[in-house]
Each structure stands twice: as structure tokens, then as C-alpha cells.
Design an enzyme around this catalytic site. Structure first.
Site: not given
Ligand SMILES: NC(=O)c1ccc[n+]([C@@H]2O[C@H](COP(=O)([O-])OP(=O)(O)OC[C@H]3O[C@@H](n4cnc5c(N)ncnc54)[C@H](OP(=O)(O)O)[C@@H]3O)[C@@H](O)[C@H]2O)c1
Length: 247
Positions: A14, A16-17, A92, A157
């Protein structure tokens, strides 16, 4: 900059961003060869790959959902064949939805639990076999403050991230004697990614109660990730490390 991850081969799901991309780029900057996956965001993945390959660095990005067990196995075998193995896995990929219990459909529950928990299991299974054979490696699972502390968060979640903490501890105990360390990094609210769609009152509550009075940056968390998977961190096993600005 010391090349803390020089010679390491990493897979980040994951990327891509968001946080996945930040971790992939940080690892590459610290000397690792990085492969990453994504499931839909072609444009974002192309941008991640371009940034990873900057300066002629070797990297690869593959469209493969963490729920595609066969695709994941095939991808891991391909990387192992081409690069000789994987030293680091970062689980991730994650999803969420801001829905209260009363509005949660069964499919919503299944989707969040599947991507966040089953995806972590399927990818770990594909990668850890090789790590055990080679007697070394680090698996870093991305958890969340939700799942560790009692904060307001969607229940599917929160439940999925609590499961990631448990998964980390159980797998860590199982594979540590094979030379494989398993850890969990639990960020608080970050500047971008899943946290961006929070309702205003939840953002305000976070800012009010966090000692630093701000959300975290993606790179701050990526830097912690780089330390956790590095050889400088040899004695930490099964731990969930929180980076939340002091909540
Ligand atoms: N941002 C925060 O505030 C925060 C806080 C605590 C924890 N986190 C954790 O950090 C991690 C990343 O989250 P983020 O905030 O960076 O979210 P995000 O910007 O939405 O990125 C999520 C990534 O996961 C990929 N993804 C989603 N479903 C997938 C699948 N079935 N197979 C492979 N890739 C998949 C998405 O790519 P595609 O759309 O191309 O699939 C994207 O690259 C998560 O585990 C989240 O729970 C984030």
C-alpha cells in the site's frame, strides 16, 4: 545521512500514497532496495515509483491487492528470485470509513477487517517463509493509536488495529528464534492519508489533548519505521511503538 538500510531489500504494501509512500521513500533514501504494492491508484503508484527510482535507484511497484493470496505469493517469489530474498516487510496497506455502529453494514465490517487484518496475515505468510529459510528479517506492521488507546474511532477500524497488535505479538513469539523480528508501529493522527477525512470535532479533540498540539508528519513516522527495521534495533521484539505527539 548514514545509509542505515544499505543492502536491505524491502517490500512495503500500500505505497501508492500516504504513509506507505513516505516509508518506501525513507527506506530508499537510507539505502534499501524497495518493492511496493497497491490495489487501485495507478497514478499514485507511478509517482511513488518515479520518486523511488530517482538517481538510478532500483525499485519496483506492482498492482496486487493484499487480499490476492496467489498474486502475493507469486510476487514475493518473483522478488526473491530477482533480488535473492527480502529482509524487510512493512504491512502498511489499510482502509477505514467514518461510520458509527448503527450505520455499519456487514460488508463495511468485512472490508476493513479483511484488508487490515487478513491482508497482513496473507502478506506475512508469503514473506516470512523465506525469512525463516534465510534465518533473518524484520516484519513491521502498521497499527494505529486506535487499537492501543481508548480514543474515538470507527469500531471496525479500531478492532482491526487491535488485532494487528495481537498478530504482532503472536507472530513475534513464533518466529524470533528463527532470526525474524516482528514489530508494530502505531501512529497517532497524521497530516495526510486516512486521518484527513476525520470529522472536525475529532480533529479538534486530538489537537486539544495531544501534548505537541499538532498532527504528525508522514516523514516523522517513516523515520521511526526506518529505525525500527534497522540493525541498530536488534533487541526489540513484539513491541508496539506509539508515535502520537503525546496523547
Ligand atoms: N494517516 C493517519 O492518520 C494514520 C494514523 C494511524 C495509522 N495509519 C495507518 O497507516 C497505514 C496507511 O494509511 P494512510 O493514512 O497512508 O492511508 P491512504 O493514504 O489511504 O493509503 C493507503 C494505501 O493502502 C493501499 N491499499 C488499500 N487497500 C489495499 C489493498 N487491498 N491492497 C494493497 N494496497 C491497498 C492504497 O492504495 P490503493 O488505493 O492503490 O489500493 C494506499 O496506497 C494504514 O495501515 C493506516 O491504518 C494512518
Amino acid at each position: 545521512m548514514t545509509a542505515r538500510l544499505a543492502g536491505k531489500r524491502a517490500l512495503v504494501t500500500g505505497a501508492s500514497r500516504g504513509l506507505g509512500r513516505a516509508i518506501a521513500l525513507r527506506f530508499a533514501e537510507e539505502g534499501a532496495r524497495v518493492a511496493f504494492t497497491y490495489s487501485r491508484d495507478e497514478a499514485g503508484a507511478a509517482e511513488t515509483l518515479r520518486a523511488l527510482q530517482h538517481g538510478g535507484r532500483e525499485a519496483r511497484g506492482t498492482r496486487c491487492s493484499v487480499l490476492d493470496a496467489r498474486g502475493t505469493e507469486a510476487l514475493v517469489r518473483e522478488i526473491e528470485r530477482d533480488w535473492g530474498g527480502l529482509d524487510i516487510l512493512v504491512n502498511n496497506a489499510g482502509v477505514s470509513q467514518n461510520l458509527p455502529l448503527a450505520l455499519l453494514e456487514e460488508e463495511d465490517w468485512d472490508h476493513v477487517m479483511d484488508v487490515n487484518v487478513k491482508g497482513t496475515f496473507l502478506t506475512s505468510r508469503a514473506v516470512v517463509r523465506g525469512m525463516i529459510r534465510r534465518k533473518g528479517g524484520v516484519v513491521l506492521n502498521i497499527g494505529s493509536l486506535a487499537g492501543v488507546r481508548m480514543i474515538e474511532a470507527p469500531i471496525h477500524y479500531f478492532t482491526s488495529k487491535a488485532a494487528i497488535k495481537g498478530f504482532t505479538e503472536a507472530l513475534a513469539k513464533e518466529v524470533a528464534h528463527h532470526g525474524v523480528r516482528v514489530l508494530c508501529l502505531a501512529p497517532g493522527l497524521l497530516e495526510d492519508g486516512l486521518g484527513k477525512n476525520l470529522p472536525d470535532h475529532r480533529l479538534a479533540a486530538y489537537l486539544k489533548h495531544t501534548a505537541l498540539r499538532r498532527v504528525g508528519t508522514l516523514d516523522e513516522v517513516a523515520r521511526v519505521a526506518a529505525f525500527l527495521v534497522s540493525d541498530a534495533n536488534g533487541y526489540m521484539v513484539g513491541e508496539t511503538v506509539v508515535a502520537d505527539g503525546g496523547l
